[in-house]
Motif scaffolding. Structure first.
Motif, PDB file in Angstrom:
ATOM      1  N   ILE A  76       7.483   8.818   2.183  1.00 54.54           N
ATOM      2  CA  ILE A  76       6.402   8.582   1.217  1.00 54.54           C
ATOM      3  C   ILE A  76       6.686   9.308  -0.091  1.00 54.54           C
ATOM      4  O   ILE A  76       6.534   8.744  -1.187  1.00 54.54           O
ATOM      5  CB  ILE A  76       5.049   9.034   1.799  1.00 54.54           C
ATOM      6  N   LEU A  77       7.122  10.562   0.007  1.00 56.28           N
ATOM      7  CA  LEU A  77       7.393  11.352  -1.197  1.00 56.28           C
ATOM      8  C   LEU A  77       8.561  10.772  -1.994  1.00 56.28           C
ATOM      9  O   LEU A  77       8.520  10.723  -3.227  1.00 56.28           O
ATOM     10  CB  LEU A  77       7.683  12.804  -0.822  1.00 56.28           C
ATOM     11  N   LEU A  78       9.596  10.314  -1.312  1.00 53.96           N
ATOM     12  CA  LEU A  78      10.731   9.720  -2.014  1.00 53.96           C
ATOM     13  C   LEU A  78      10.347   8.398  -2.676  1.00 53.96           C
ATOM     14  O   LEU A  78      10.776   8.108  -3.801  1.00 53.96           O
ATOM     15  CB  LEU A  78      11.894   9.510  -1.044  1.00 53.96           C
ATOM     16  N   LEU A  79       9.528   7.595  -1.991  1.00 53.30           N
ATOM     17  CA  LEU A  79       9.073   6.334  -2.579  1.00 53.30           C
ATOM     18  C   LEU A  79       8.210   6.600  -3.806  1.00 53.30           C
ATOM     19  O   LEU A  79       8.341   5.921  -4.832  1.00 53.30           O
ATOM     20  CB  LEU A  79       8.293   5.527  -1.545  1.00 53.30           C
ATOM     21  N   PHE A  80       7.342   7.611  -3.721  1.00 55.08           N
ATOM     22  CA  PHE A  80       6.491   7.980  -4.853  1.00 55.08           C
ATOM     23  C   PHE A  80       7.342   8.507  -6.009  1.00 55.08           C
ATOM     24  O   PHE A  80       7.093   8.189  -7.172  1.00 55.08           O
ATOM     25  CB  PHE A  80       5.472   9.026  -4.406  1.00 55.08           C
ATOM     26  N   HIS A 129     -10.527   5.990  -5.257  1.00 53.85           N
ATOM     27  CA  HIS A 129      -9.851   4.710  -5.477  1.00 53.85           C
ATOM     28  C   HIS A 129      -8.650   4.837  -6.405  1.00 53.85           C
ATOM     29  O   HIS A 129      -8.216   3.853  -7.009  1.00 53.85           O
ATOM     30  CB  HIS A 129     -10.837   3.678  -6.036  1.00 53.85           C
ATOM     31  N   GLN A 130      -8.094   6.017  -6.510  1.00 51.83           N
ATOM     32  CA  GLN A 130      -6.856   6.200  -7.259  1.00 51.83           C
ATOM     33  C   GLN A 130      -5.732   6.551  -6.277  1.00 51.83           C
ATOM     34  O   GLN A 130      -5.998   7.011  -5.164  1.00 51.83           O
ATOM     35  CB  GLN A 130      -7.032   7.292  -8.337  1.00 51.83           C
ATOM     36  N   TRP A 175       0.243   1.276  -2.968  1.00 47.62           N
ATOM     37  CA  TRP A 175       0.219   1.839  -4.314  1.00 47.62           C
ATOM     38  C   TRP A 175       1.634   2.143  -4.792  1.00 47.62           C
ATOM     39  O   TRP A 175       2.023   1.790  -5.909  1.00 47.62           O
ATOM     40  CB  TRP A 175      -0.616   3.118  -4.338  1.00 47.62           C
ATOM     41  N   CYS A 176       2.402   2.832  -3.954  1.00 49.12           N
ATOM     42  CA  CYS A 176       3.766   3.227  -4.331  1.00 49.12           C
ATOM     43  C   CYS A 176       4.637   2.004  -4.618  1.00 49.12           C
ATOM     44  O   CYS A 176       5.361   1.957  -5.624  1.00 49.12           O
ATOM     45  CB  CYS A 176       4.406   4.070  -3.229  1.00 49.12           C
ATOM     46  N   LEU A 185       6.084   0.923  -8.232  1.00 48.54           N
ATOM     47  CA  LEU A 185       7.543   0.838  -8.323  1.00 48.54           C
ATOM     48  C   LEU A 185       7.994  -0.495  -8.905  1.00 48.54           C
ATOM     49  O   LEU A 185       8.823  -0.537  -9.831  1.00 48.54           O
ATOM     50  CB  LEU A 185       8.156   1.049  -6.944  1.00 48.54           C
ATOM     51  N   VAL A 186       7.460  -1.588  -8.388  1.00 48.13           N
ATOM     52  CA  VAL A 186       7.871  -2.920  -8.852  1.00 48.13           C
ATOM     53  C   VAL A 186       7.512  -3.102 -10.326  1.00 48.13           C
ATOM     54  O   VAL A 186       8.346  -3.543 -11.136  1.00 48.13           O
ATOM     55  CB  VAL A 186       7.214  -4.015  -7.994  1.00 48.13           C
ATOM     56  N   LEU A 187       6.278  -2.747 -10.689  1.00 48.71           N
ATOM     57  CA  LEU A 187       5.842  -2.921 -12.075  1.00 48.71           C
ATOM     58  C   LEU A 187       6.653  -2.041 -13.030  1.00 48.71           C
ATOM     59  O   LEU A 187       7.110  -2.508 -14.090  1.00 48.71           O
ATOM     60  CB  LEU A 187       4.348  -2.591 -12.190  1.00 48.71           C
ATOM     61  N   ALA A 188       6.844  -0.767 -12.644  1.00 48.75           N
ATOM     62  CA  ALA A 188       7.589   0.158 -13.508  1.00 48.75           C
ATOM     63  C   ALA A 188       9.048  -0.278 -13.653  1.00 48.75           C
ATOM     64  O   ALA A 188       9.626  -0.200 -14.741  1.00 48.75           O
ATOM     65  CB  ALA A 188       7.512   1.569 -12.952  1.00 48.75           C
TER      66      ALA A 188
END
Length: 253
Positions: free
Chosen positions: A145-149, A203-204, A232-233, A237-240
């Motif tokens: 999770i941390l690496l994906l974030f 909700h964030q 969320w991650c 990721l895709v958008l960024a």
């Protein structure tokens, strides 16, 4: 994709890592602020905060890890900005290398540097009394999770690194990300917050990520938080990534 992409990325990654090895103060600086927050909240504010847990450092650590990542990615934008201003990208364009390897080298450098910072913060937390009932798979899930974030935020950092007009501008984008955990469940339960603030906090993305990591550390049954966190991650990721690659193509065209 250029057939030399992997080799080119590896070479450029080695270049970036050598820069970090020669100036380890960037990693030290990244870890200092989260550790300072952890010391402050555990030893100064911790006794006044009711979280329903016996150990406040156990409750606090997931949020501190998020702050560590948010602090670390500012250096990605900083290093990318310096390369842009130093004409390194123009030199690379004149060479037979995969253009995308330049960005990926910076992104992978961010993952390595942030991983080191996260390990340092966890070690300090252990000294302060942090204990986890998680098994190996639980720790691996937390790391995933941390690496994906980190990957998602790093691609966000690429955009100001490419477009900023000054060094300060390149790193300033990270300030809201650093303080976002303060309006989440990272430091206090959201139930204690007033209505509108609680609605935003619940909700964030940080709240779901923090809750998922906290459950994994405590070896508690995993609810919907982990799926919301992953969504969320992945979405960020895709958008960024898409925005960063479009920005990069326009910048070097």
């Amino acid at each position: 994709m250029n057939k030399h992409f992997l080799g080119d990325t590896a070479v450029l990654l080695g270049r970036s890592l050598r820069h970090i090895a020669r100036s380890p103060d960037t990693i030290i600086t990244t870890a200092i602020m989260p550790i300072a927050f952890m010391l402050l909240f555990v030893y100064v504010f911790g006794g006044a905060i009711e979280t329903g847990t016996d150990s406040y450092v156990n409750y606090l650590l997931p949020g501190i890890l998020i702050i560590t990542i948010a602090s670390g990615i500012s250096y990605t934008a900083f290093r990318l900005f310096l390369d842009m201003q130093g004409g390194i990208f123009e030199r690379f364009q004149s060479m037979p290398i995969a253009r995308s390897s330049v960005l990926w080298a910076h992104v992978l450098t961010s993952l390595v540097a942030n991983l080191i910072s996260l390990v340092v913060v966890v070690l300090v937390a252990l000294i302060m009394g942090f204990r986890s009932g998680a098994d190996v798979w639980g720790w691996l899930a937390v790391a995933g999770i941390l690496l994906l974030f980190t990957l998602a935020l790093t691609w966000i950092a690429v955009i100001p690194g490419l477009t900023a007009k000054s060094v300060d501008g390149a790193g300033a984008f990270s300030y809201p990300l650093i303080f976002l955990p303060f309006v989440s469940s990272a430091f206090v339960p959201t139930q204690s917050m007033p209505g509108p603030v609680r609605a935003f906090a619940e909700h964030q993305p940080v709240t779901s990520i923090v809750n998922a990591i906290r459950d994994l550390f405590a070896r508690q049954p995993i609810g919907t938080d982990i799926w919301i966190a992953l969504a969320w991650c992945a979405g960020i990721l895709v958008l960024a990534y898409l925005l960063a690659t479009v920005t990069y193509r326009r910048r070097i065209s």
